[in-house]
Design a protein around this motif. Structure first.
Motif, PDB file in Angstrom:
ATOM      1  N   PHE A 178       0.815  -1.213   0.000  1.00 34.78           N
ATOM      2  CA  PHE A 178       0.000   0.000   0.000  1.00 34.78           C
ATOM      3  C   PHE A 178       0.853   1.270   0.000  1.00 34.78           C
ATOM      4  CE2 PHE A 178      -3.219  -2.969   1.624  1.00 34.78           C
ATOM      5  CZ  PHE A 178      -4.318  -2.583   0.883  1.00 34.78           C
ATOM      6  N   GLN A 179       2.171   1.113   0.223  1.00 32.92           N
ATOM      7  CA  GLN A 179       3.046   2.277   0.244  1.00 32.92           C
ATOM      8  C   GLN A 179       3.787   2.465  -1.083  1.00 32.92           C
ATOM      9  OE1 GLN A 179       5.328   2.910   3.756  1.00 32.92           O
ATOM     10  NE2 GLN A 179       3.779   2.039   5.115  1.00 32.92           N
ATOM     11  N   ASP A 180       3.477   1.650  -2.059  1.00 35.30           N
ATOM     12  CA  ASP A 180       4.008   1.840  -3.406  1.00 35.30           C
ATOM     13  C   ASP A 180       3.666   3.260  -3.870  1.00 35.30           C
ATOM     14  OD1 ASP A 180       3.795   1.861  -6.439  1.00 35.30           O
ATOM     15  OD2 ASP A 180       4.552  -0.179  -6.150  1.00 35.30           O
ATOM     16  N   LYS A 181       4.662   3.983  -4.375  1.00 39.71           N
ATOM     17  CA  LYS A 181       4.452   5.389  -4.731  1.00 39.71           C
ATOM     18  C   LYS A 181       3.328   5.572  -5.745  1.00 39.71           C
ATOM     19  CE  LYS A 181       6.840   9.620  -6.084  1.00 39.71           C
ATOM     20  NZ  LYS A 181       5.727  10.059  -6.951  1.00 39.71           N
ATOM     21  N   ARG A 182       3.174   4.626  -6.653  1.00 40.57           N
ATOM     22  CA  ARG A 182       2.099   4.732  -7.642  1.00 40.57           C
ATOM     23  C   ARG A 182       0.724   4.709  -6.979  1.00 40.57           C
ATOM     24  NH1 ARG A 182       3.439  -0.404 -11.017  1.00 40.57           N
ATOM     25  NH2 ARG A 182       3.768  -1.107  -8.855  1.00 40.57           N
ATOM     26  N   ILE A 183       0.607   3.882  -5.947  1.00 41.33           N
ATOM     27  CA  ILE A 183      -0.666   3.796  -5.219  1.00 41.33           C
ATOM     28  C   ILE A 183      -0.894   5.051  -4.385  1.00 41.33           C
ATOM     29  CG2 ILE A 183      -1.896   2.535  -3.405  1.00 41.33           C
ATOM     30  CD1 ILE A 183      -0.534  -0.020  -4.442  1.00 41.33           C
ATOM     31  N   VAL A 184       0.155   5.514  -3.732  1.00 41.40           N
ATOM     32  CA  VAL A 184       0.034   6.740  -2.933  1.00 41.40           C
ATOM     33  C   VAL A 184      -0.384   7.906  -3.824  1.00 41.40           C
ATOM     34  CG1 VAL A 184       1.268   8.388  -1.473  1.00 41.40           C
ATOM     35  CG2 VAL A 184       1.718   5.941  -1.236  1.00 41.40           C
ATOM     36  N   ASP A 185       0.226   8.025  -4.983  1.00 40.92           N
ATOM     37  CA  ASP A 185      -0.114   9.120  -5.901  1.00 40.92           C
ATOM     38  C   ASP A 185      -1.545   8.999  -6.415  1.00 40.92           C
ATOM     39  OD1 ASP A 185       2.412  10.128  -5.571  1.00 40.92           O
ATOM     40  OD2 ASP A 185       3.195   9.365  -7.476  1.00 40.92           O
ATOM     41  N   LEU A 186      -1.973   7.777  -6.680  1.00 36.71           N
ATOM     42  CA  LEU A 186      -3.345   7.576  -7.156  1.00 36.71           C
ATOM     43  C   LEU A 186      -4.355   7.916  -6.070  1.00 36.71           C
ATOM     44  CD1 LEU A 186      -5.290   6.679  -9.329  1.00 36.71           C
ATOM     45  CD2 LEU A 186      -4.891   4.299  -8.649  1.00 36.71           C
ATOM     46  N   ILE A 187      -4.070   7.514  -4.846  1.00 35.74           N
ATOM     47  CA  ILE A 187      -4.975   7.847  -3.735  1.00 35.74           C
ATOM     48  C   ILE A 187      -4.940   9.346  -3.455  1.00 35.74           C
ATOM     49  CG2 ILE A 187      -5.351   7.519  -1.249  1.00 35.74           C
ATOM     50  CD1 ILE A 187      -4.651   4.593  -1.620  1.00 35.74           C
ATOM     51  N   ALA A 188      -3.814   9.989  -3.701  1.00 31.69           N
ATOM     52  CA  ALA A 188      -3.755  11.450  -3.574  1.00 31.69           C
ATOM     53  C   ALA A 188      -4.737  12.098  -4.542  1.00 31.69           C
ATOM     54  CB  ALA A 188      -2.330  11.944  -3.846  1.00 31.69           C
ATOM     55  N   ASP A 189      -4.826  11.576  -5.753  1.00 30.17           N
ATOM     56  CA  ASP A 189      -5.776  12.118  -6.732  1.00 30.17           C
ATOM     57  C   ASP A 189      -7.211  11.818  -6.320  1.00 30.17           C
ATOM     58  OD1 ASP A 189      -6.284  13.200  -9.604  1.00 30.17           O
ATOM     59  OD2 ASP A 189      -7.416  11.322  -9.507  1.00 30.17           O
ATOM     60  N   ILE A 190      -7.461  10.624  -5.817  1.00 32.07           N
ATOM     61  CA  ILE A 190      -8.809  10.235  -5.403  1.00 32.07           C
ATOM     62  C   ILE A 190      -9.308  11.119  -4.268  1.00 32.07           C
ATOM     63  CG2 ILE A 190     -10.115   8.398  -4.231  1.00 32.07           C
ATOM     64  CD1 ILE A 190      -8.438   6.384  -5.876  1.00 32.07           C
ATOM     65  N   THR A 191      -8.434  11.423  -3.322  1.00 33.21           N
ATOM     66  CA  THR A 191      -8.842  12.139  -2.111  1.00 33.21           C
ATOM     67  C   THR A 191      -8.601  13.647  -2.177  1.00 33.21           C
ATOM     68  OG1 THR A 191      -6.678  11.745  -1.079  1.00 33.21           O
ATOM     69  CG2 THR A 191      -8.406  10.104  -0.698  1.00 33.21           C
ATOM     70  N   GLY A 192      -7.775  14.072  -3.118  1.00 36.05           N
ATOM     71  CA  GLY A 192      -7.508  15.500  -3.241  1.00 36.05           C
ATOM     72  C   GLY A 192      -6.390  16.009  -2.354  1.00 36.05           C
ATOM     73  N   PHE A 193      -5.680  15.117  -1.675  1.00 35.85           N
ATOM     74  CA  PHE A 193      -4.573  15.550  -0.819  1.00 35.85           C
ATOM     75  C   PHE A 193      -3.293  15.666  -1.636  1.00 35.85           C
ATOM     76  CE2 PHE A 193      -7.291  13.845   2.597  1.00 35.85           C
ATOM     77  CZ  PHE A 193      -7.250  14.933   3.460  1.00 35.85           C
ATOM     78  N   GLU A 194      -2.626  16.797  -1.508  1.00 35.79           N
ATOM     79  CA  GLU A 194      -1.357  17.000  -2.186  1.00 35.79           C
ATOM     80  C   GLU A 194      -0.206  16.602  -1.271  1.00 35.79           C
ATOM     81  OE1 GLU A 194      -1.208  21.032  -3.432  1.00 35.79           O
ATOM     82  OE2 GLU A 194      -2.902  20.855  -4.820  1.00 35.79           O
ATOM     83  N   LYS A 195       0.919  16.288  -1.865  1.00 32.71           N
ATOM     84  CA  LYS A 195       2.131  15.934  -1.120  1.00 32.71           C
ATOM     85  C   LYS A 195       1.877  14.790  -0.138  1.00 32.71           C
ATOM     86  CE  LYS A 195       3.849  20.699  -1.344  1.00 32.71           C
ATOM     87  NZ  LYS A 195       4.304  21.880  -0.567  1.00 32.71           N
ATOM     88  N   LEU A 196       1.109  13.827  -0.587  1.00 33.42           N
ATOM     89  CA  LEU A 196       0.774  12.686   0.255  1.00 33.42           C
ATOM     90  C   LEU A 196       1.977  11.745   0.354  1.00 33.42           C
ATOM     91  CD1 LEU A 196      -1.877  11.910   1.691  1.00 33.42           C
ATOM     92  CD2 LEU A 196      -2.395  10.433  -0.264  1.00 33.42           C
ATOM     93  N   MET A 197       2.193  11.203   1.552  1.00 35.43           N
ATOM     94  CA  MET A 197       3.316  10.291   1.752  1.00 35.43           C
ATOM     95  C   MET A 197       2.913   9.150   2.685  1.00 35.43           C
ATOM     96  SD  MET A 197       5.626  12.711   4.251  1.00 35.43           S
ATOM     97  CE  MET A 197       5.225  14.225   3.370  1.00 35.43           C
ATOM     98  N   ALA A 198       3.495   7.979   2.432  1.00 36.07           N
ATOM     99  CA  ALA A 198       3.259   6.831   3.297  1.00 36.07           C
ATOM    100  C   ALA A 198       4.216   6.892   4.483  1.00 36.07           C
ATOM    101  CB  ALA A 198       3.448   5.549   2.506  1.00 36.07           C
ATOM    102  N   ASP A 199       4.059   5.954   5.406  1.00 40.69           N
ATOM    103  CA  ASP A 199       4.868   5.943   6.621  1.00 40.69           C
ATOM    104  C   ASP A 199       5.588   4.607   6.746  1.00 40.69           C
ATOM    105  OD1 ASP A 199       5.979   6.249   9.134  1.00 40.69           O
ATOM    106  OD2 ASP A 199       4.115   5.745  10.176  1.00 40.69           O
ATOM    107  N   GLU A 200       6.874   4.581   6.420  1.00 39.02           N
ATOM    108  CA  GLU A 200       7.628   3.333   6.457  1.00 39.02           C
ATOM    109  C   GLU A 200       7.752   2.768   7.869  1.00 39.02           C
ATOM    110  OE1 GLU A 200      11.896   3.453   5.956  1.00 39.02           O
ATOM    111  OE2 GLU A 200      11.843   5.652   5.894  1.00 39.02           O
ATOM    112  N   TYR A 201       7.575   3.619   8.884  1.00 38.14           N
ATOM    113  CA  TYR A 201       7.701   3.161  10.273  1.00 38.14           C
ATOM    114  C   TYR A 201       6.393   2.624  10.846  1.00 38.14           C
ATOM    115  CZ  TYR A 201      12.124   5.616   9.980  1.00 38.14           C
ATOM    116  OH  TYR A 201      13.381   6.025   9.600  1.00 38.14           O
TER     117      TYR A 201
END
Length: 273
Positions: free
Chosen positions: A93-116
């Motif tokens: 779920f932290q794959d950058k492609r997925i994070v970027d796609l969910i950013a578009d779905i939700t409207g959040f910019e500069k979205l990032m996952a949490d490796e910790y």
């Protein structure tokens, strides 16, 4: 047999394709007015893959039990202690492609996952377990970025809504009934987390285990126009008036302590690689 090092991308490709297929539908659902921003999608992965994930969950005795008047659940944080499948699906779920796609779905910019995986990972709930209404901690473990999205992926086969253990979103606060999202097998829920996103898990009345994989996404900007800061803050259910008084006082006290001492008194739970 897919090797562990390939599993993450294998899962990520399935997630990406499913989200992309329903991108416009999810985008419209997420911004439905007068409710906590949320959307969900079913049949996220191939059924056999989800069954493998479910079977990889350890017994509750191997997990950290959290049990008090706020919550009762079992969580896994130090992932290298468990079946590698669990680490691979969580980090898929932290794959950058997925994070970027969910950013578009939700409207959040500069979205990032949490490796910790601060406060994330996986959880197991059984008969008698629950999670009272609460607001999630507003920031990451270093109190730098805002926690803005919660991703919940349910993997228990044949889990019926009548069993309990369902996500409850208190769209209009605790004085109005919650909106229930069934913790259905192979369902992914994406929801905003901010200073008003009260949510809970209904008490489980079934002798089985309800298993969930969770991730949080963060952003340097808050989920609302104004800045905010708070610890995980619990409330009582509408019928729990005394518990509500106690939990509100508890949240106020912990907020004060955290603002003064940050994480010096209590170390946060996160994956120490």
């Amino acid at each position: 047999m897919i090797q562990n090092q390939d599993l993450r991308n294998y899962y990520a490709e399935q997630i990406l394709n499913k989200l992309a297929t329903y991108q416009s539908v999810l985008k419209a659902e997420f911004v439905i007015p007068d409710r906590i921003n949320s959307c969900h999608i079913d049949n996220l992965l191939n059924e056999n893959d989800v069954l493998d994930i479910y079977k990889a969950f350890p017994n509750k005795e191997e997990l950290l039990q959290l049990k008090d008047i706020r919550e009762h659940k079992y969580v896994g944080i130090q992932l290298n202690k468990y079946n590698p499948i669990l680490e691979e699906i969580i980090y898929a779920f932290q794959d950058k492609r997925i994070v970027d796609l969910i950013a578009d779905i939700t409207g959040f910019e500069k979205l990032m996952a949490d490796e910790y995986l601060y406060a994330a990972g996986f959880s197991l709930m059984e008969y008698g377990c629950f999670l009272n209404p609460h607001l999630d901690n507003s920031h990451d473990k270093d109190i730098k970025n805002y926690r803005v999205l919660n991703l919940l992926y349910y993997v228990t086969p044949d889990w019926q809504e009548s069993y309990g253990g369902n996500l409850e979103l208190w769209d209009r606060g605790l004085k109005q009934p919650a909106r229930t999202i069934h913790s259905k097998f192979n369902r992914l829920v994406i929801m905003v987390t901010n200073q008003t996103s009260l949510h809970s898990v209904s008490p489980i009345n079934h002798h089985g285990r309800r298993c969930c994989v969770s991730n949080y996404y963060f952003s340097p900007t808050p989920a609302t126009p104004e800045k905010y800061y708070h610890v995980t803050s619990f409330r009582g259910r509408p019928e729990q008036q005394l518990r509500d008084v106690i939990l509100r006082g508890d949240a106020t006290l912990r907020n004060m302590v955290r603002k003064i001492f940050k994480n010096k008194l209590k170390k946060p739970h996160f994956y120490r690689k």
